[in-house]
Enzyme design. Sequence first.
Site, PDB file in Angstrom:
ATOM      1  CE1 TYR A 140       0.322 116.645   0.117  1.00 22.72           C
ATOM      2  CE2 TYR A 140       2.377 115.917  -0.685  1.00 22.72           C
ATOM      3  CZ  TYR A 140       1.415 116.630   0.183  1.00 22.72           C
ATOM      4  OH  TYR A 140       1.989 116.607   1.648  1.00 22.72           O
TER       5      TYR A 140
ATOM      6  CB  VAL B 218       5.021 108.420   3.280  1.00 20.38           C
ATOM      7  CG1 VAL B 218       6.333 109.009   4.457  1.00 20.38           C
ATOM      8  CG2 VAL B 218       4.605 106.535   3.214  1.00 20.38           C
TER       9      VAL B 218
ATOM     10  CB  ALA C 297       8.319 113.796  -0.514  1.00 23.66           C
TER      11      ALA C 297
ATOM     12  CD  GLN D 245       4.243 118.465   8.262  1.00 24.71           C
ATOM     13  OE1 GLN D 245       3.207 117.942   7.748  1.00 24.71           O
ATOM     14  NE2 GLN D 245       4.377 118.007   9.521  1.00 24.71           N
TER      15      GLN D 245
ATOM     16  CE1 TYR E  43      -4.034 117.822   8.718  1.00 28.22           C
ATOM     17  CE2 TYR E  43      -2.873 116.748  10.407  1.00 28.22           C
ATOM     18  CZ  TYR E  43      -3.137 117.413   9.695  1.00 28.22           C
ATOM     19  OH  TYR E  43      -1.718 118.244   9.107  1.00 28.22           O
TER      20      TYR E  43
ATOM     21  CG  HIS F 178       2.604 106.154   0.635  1.00 29.01           C
ATOM     22  ND1 HIS F 178       1.500 106.022   1.262  1.00 29.01           N
ATOM     23  CD2 HIS F 178       3.180 104.951   0.137  1.00 29.01           C
ATOM     24  CE1 HIS F 178       1.953 104.855   0.964  1.00 29.01           C
ATOM     25  NE2 HIS F 178       2.718 103.237   1.007  1.00 29.01           N
TER      26      HIS F 178
ATOM     27  CB  THR G 130      12.270 117.784   3.053  1.00 26.72           C
ATOM     28  OG1 THR G 130      10.850 117.631   2.708  1.00 26.72           O
ATOM     29  CG2 THR G 130      12.724 116.138   3.445  1.00 26.72           C
TER      30      THR G 130
ATOM     31  CB  ALA H 247       9.583 116.231  -4.862  1.00 29.04           C
TER      32      ALA H 247
ATOM     33  NE  ARG I  38      -1.137 120.473  10.397  1.00 33.82           N
ATOM     34  CZ  ARG I  38       0.491 121.472  11.174  1.00 33.82           C
ATOM     35  NH1 ARG I  38       0.188 122.383  11.235  1.00 33.82           N
ATOM     36  NH2 ARG I  38       0.919 120.313  11.556  1.00 33.82           N
TER      37      ARG I  38
END
Lengths: 89, 273
Positions: free
Chosen positions: B91, B96, B123, B165, B69, B93, B234, B206, B65
Amino acid sequence: MTTVIETLAQLASDASLQTPQAIEQCLIDNGIDEAISNTIINKDVISLERQLDVCPDIVCTVFPAEDEEKEEKDDDDSTEETSNRVIGL
Amino acid sequence: MQGSLVCVGTGMTLGAHISPIATSYIAQADVVFSLMSTGITERWLDEMHDDVRSLQCHYKEGKNRNITYNEMVEAILTEVRASKKVVAAFYGHPGVFACVGHRAIKQAKIEDLPAHMEPGISAEDCLYADLAIDPGKTGCINYETSQFMFYQRNIDPAAHLILWQVGLAGDKSLAKFSTGKAYRQVLVDLLLETYPSDHQVILYQAKILPIDTLRAEHIALTDLIAAELFMHTTLVIPPSEKMRPNQEVLHKLAVIDKSELKSKDRPKLRLVL
């Protein structure tokens, strides 16, 4: 005509649209298709994704477990597998 | 004309959380890159601008990943270098538990290109509201789950512990979209060094759409191994102990209080020349 997405945004952001009756009226007022209206009223997200033909397989991880700068430093003095190495920015 | 980059957060719930300034930056951008958490929120952003480019295409199971990224950062920066007003919309923040925005801004600044971040409702913000947790009450610590497992950490059982995660717990390859029971067993064993096995923990997700039902599932710690976990689940571990007074520090503070009180009671001295 208001789109389904606009209607969802409206339902999410209007304090007067938080009851089942108000949601139902909003769907009628916005001219939302009956099948989609029923899906929204029944809170059936999977069916809604199918009806809107959106991609259901979305990846939402945006954070690596290991910091890239730390990784680069570690490379100098460890024999950790290169598969974990970050392509540095 | 010089290009620019603004990383904005769209919040967690479609339409409910996006800020006026984020909406305005999106409307005024030349190009908008999007990284949303569902197909419907992607469609929502698509309807806000006529040139929205999803970054989803860079993900691939089995691919590290960090490479993903960095490819996203490169795609964003390519347009900024081409003198475009670029918005990268994430999506929640944008900064964060989200590295792409930070990396893109860092790289833009290295190249003397203007770049900044506008916050969004994360979240974590939703979690405090939905689970009625005030992080100030007994303290709260957040970790990415795998990082929590890879490094030596001190757990404070008197504070909330939030592991993000958790569905990817223990993935050293950074190439999986989920990990299995064996990995979770390692996590549970680690947590059992601090918490009792029947300690109640919460699996939290959420609301993304107004018609979503939030997940706040209370389970025993050991049931985590067989629980249904997703990428966006989470793990919230409430305190298992009460806060214990730090007598040594309290004693030092009492000595200071006492000496301040004494000097207050002393008659004021006047300098006579």
